[in-house]
Design a protein around this motif. Structure first.
Motif, mmCIF file in Angstrom:
data_model
loop_
_atom_site.group_PDB
_atom_site.id
_atom_site.type_symbol
_atom_site.label_atom_id
_atom_site.label_comp_id
_atom_site.label_asym_id
_atom_site.label_seq_id
_atom_site.Cartn_x
_atom_site.Cartn_y
_atom_site.Cartn_z
ATOM 1 N N PHE A 122 -0.809 9.593 -1.189
ATOM 2 C CA PHE A 122 0.310 8.935 -1.801
ATOM 3 C C PHE A 122 -0.141 7.858 -2.709
ATOM 4 O O PHE A 122 -1.188 7.179 -2.593
ATOM 5 C CB PHE A 122 1.364 8.334 -0.661
ATOM 6 N N GLY A 123 0.708 7.659 -3.846
ATOM 7 C CA GLY A 123 0.597 6.400 -4.660
ATOM 8 C C GLY A 123 1.202 5.430 -3.922
ATOM 9 O O GLY A 123 1.863 5.624 -2.901
ATOM 10 N N THR A 124 1.061 4.042 -4.643
ATOM 11 C CA THR A 124 1.482 2.749 -3.924
ATOM 12 C C THR A 124 3.150 2.654 -4.359
ATOM 13 O O THR A 124 3.741 1.742 -3.644
ATOM 14 C CB THR A 124 0.665 1.557 -4.426
ATOM 15 N N GLN B 279 0.838 -1.220 0.098
ATOM 16 C CA GLN B 279 -0.006 0.176 0.020
ATOM 17 C C GLN B 279 0.827 1.237 -0.047
ATOM 18 O O GLN B 279 1.934 1.294 0.627
ATOM 19 C CB GLN B 279 -1.027 0.037 1.262
ATOM 20 N N GLY B 280 0.268 2.268 -0.526
ATOM 21 C CA GLY B 280 1.023 3.498 -0.277
ATOM 22 C C GLY B 280 0.925 4.090 0.957
ATOM 23 O O GLY B 280 0.344 3.390 1.927
ATOM 24 N N LEU B 281 1.390 5.204 1.300
ATOM 25 C CA LEU B 281 1.493 5.737 2.515
ATOM 26 C C LEU B 281 0.059 6.481 2.848
ATOM 27 O O LEU B 281 -0.422 7.329 2.040
ATOM 28 C CB LEU B 281 2.486 6.900 2.568
ATOM 29 N N GLN C 56 -8.299 4.477 -5.053
ATOM 30 C CA GLN C 56 -7.211 5.218 -5.157
ATOM 31 C C GLN C 56 -7.054 6.326 -5.782
ATOM 32 O O GLN C 56 -7.429 6.420 -6.838
ATOM 33 C CB GLN C 56 -6.124 4.155 -5.692
ATOM 34 N N PHE D 143 7.645 7.299 -4.614
ATOM 35 C CA PHE D 143 6.221 7.775 -4.640
ATOM 36 C C PHE D 143 5.850 9.039 -5.095
ATOM 37 O O PHE D 143 6.501 9.962 -4.651
ATOM 38 C CB PHE D 143 5.883 7.571 -3.038
#
Lengths: 113, 111
Positions: free
Chosen positions: B101-103, A41-43, B2, B89
Motif C-alpha cells: 500500500f501507498g501512504t 505510514q501506509g498499510l 517505498q 490508498f
C-alpha cells in the motif's frame, strides 16, 4: 459495514506488555489478513492466514504472532510492546486468497505508553 | 524503500470538478493494482482495481488509468462530490500474496 469485526476498538497499555487483538472475518471468508498502519505510514501487510494455515508473511516482527482458529476467527498477539508499536491494526478478509477484494474491519487503535 | 508512493499527502477540489489522485510504483513485476477509500474511524473499503493487461478501468464516476511504462497509475473521480472526501490508498500486487500500500492521499471536496 464490511462484515469484518475487530475487538477491541481501542487499547492502551504499557511498554513490555502483551496484548491480543481479535478479528472475525466476513461469513464464508477463508482468508484473514493483518495490517499495521503507523502514523503517516501506509498499510503495512503483516501476515495472512488461509483456512487455519499461515499463507504469507510480510513485515511482521518476531515479537508478533498470529493464528486462525477452526471457526476462522483470527488473533494477533503483540508482545514485549514498545512505544513504536502504537498504531492502527486492521484485519481484512477475503473469500479465498490474494487477488480478491479484501474487506477491512474498522481497526484496533493501540497506544503503548 | 517505498515500492508504492503517493507523493501528494492531500488534495482539495471543488464539488463538481475532477479529482485526480496519483500513485507511482517502482516494481515492474506488479501486475494488479487497487484503490481503497478510507473514512475516519472506519477500515479501508475497496473502490476499483485494474490488471496490468489493461490501461483503463471505469466504474461509474471512478476511472483508474495505468501507465506501465511510467509505472504510474491514477484515479479520476468525475464529478467530485463532498461524500468523496476521504483518504485514498493505492495498492499493488505482484501476483503473490502481498498487497503493498501507498501512504494515502487525503481528498477534500469543497461544497
Amino acid at each position: 459495514d464490511s462484515g469484518v469485526t475487530q475487538t477491541p476498538k481501542h487499547l492502551i497499555t504499557a511498554t513490555g506488555q502483551r496484548v491480543t487483538l481479535r478479528c472475525s472475518p466476513r461469513s464464508g471468508d477463508l482468508s484473514v489478513y493483518w495490517y499495521q498502519q503507523s502514523l503517516d505510514q501506509g498499510l503495512q501487510f503483516l501476515i495472512q492466514y488461509y483456512n487455519g494455515e499461515e499463507r504469507a508473511k510480510g513485515n511482521i516482527l518476531e515479537r508478533f504472532s498470529a493464528q486462525q482458529f477452526p471457526d476462522l476467527h483470527s488473533e494477533l498477539n503483540l508482545s514485549s510492546l514498545e512505544l513504536g508499536d502504537s498504531a492502527l491494526y486492521f484485519c481484512a478478509s477475503s473469500a479465498r486468497d490474494f487477488g480478491e477484494t479484501q474487506y477491512f474491519g474498522p481497526g484496533t487503535r493501540l497506544l503503548v505508553l | 524503500d517505498q515500492q508504492v508512493k503517493q507523493n501528494s499527502p492531500s488534495l482539495s477540489v471543488q464539488e463538481g470538478r475532477i479529482s485526480i489522485l496519483n500513485c507511482d510504483y517502482t516494481n515492474s513485476m506488479f501486475d494488479y493494482f487497487l484503490w481503497y477509500k478510507k473514512y475516519p474511524a472506519e477500515g479501508p473499503t475497496f473502490l476499483i482495481s485494474i490488471s496490468s493487461i489493461k490501461d483503463k478501468n471505469e466504474d461509474g464516476r471512478f476511472t483508474v488509468f495505468l501507465n506501465k511504462s511510467a509505472k504510474h497509475l491514477s484515479l479520476h473521480i468525475v464529478p467530485s462530490q463532498p461524500g468523496d472526501s476521504a483518504v485514498y490508498f493505492c495498492a499493488a500486487s505482484e501476483r503473490t500474496y502481498k498487497y503493498i500500500f501507498g501512504t494515502g492521499t487525503r481528498l477534500k471536496v469543497l461544497a
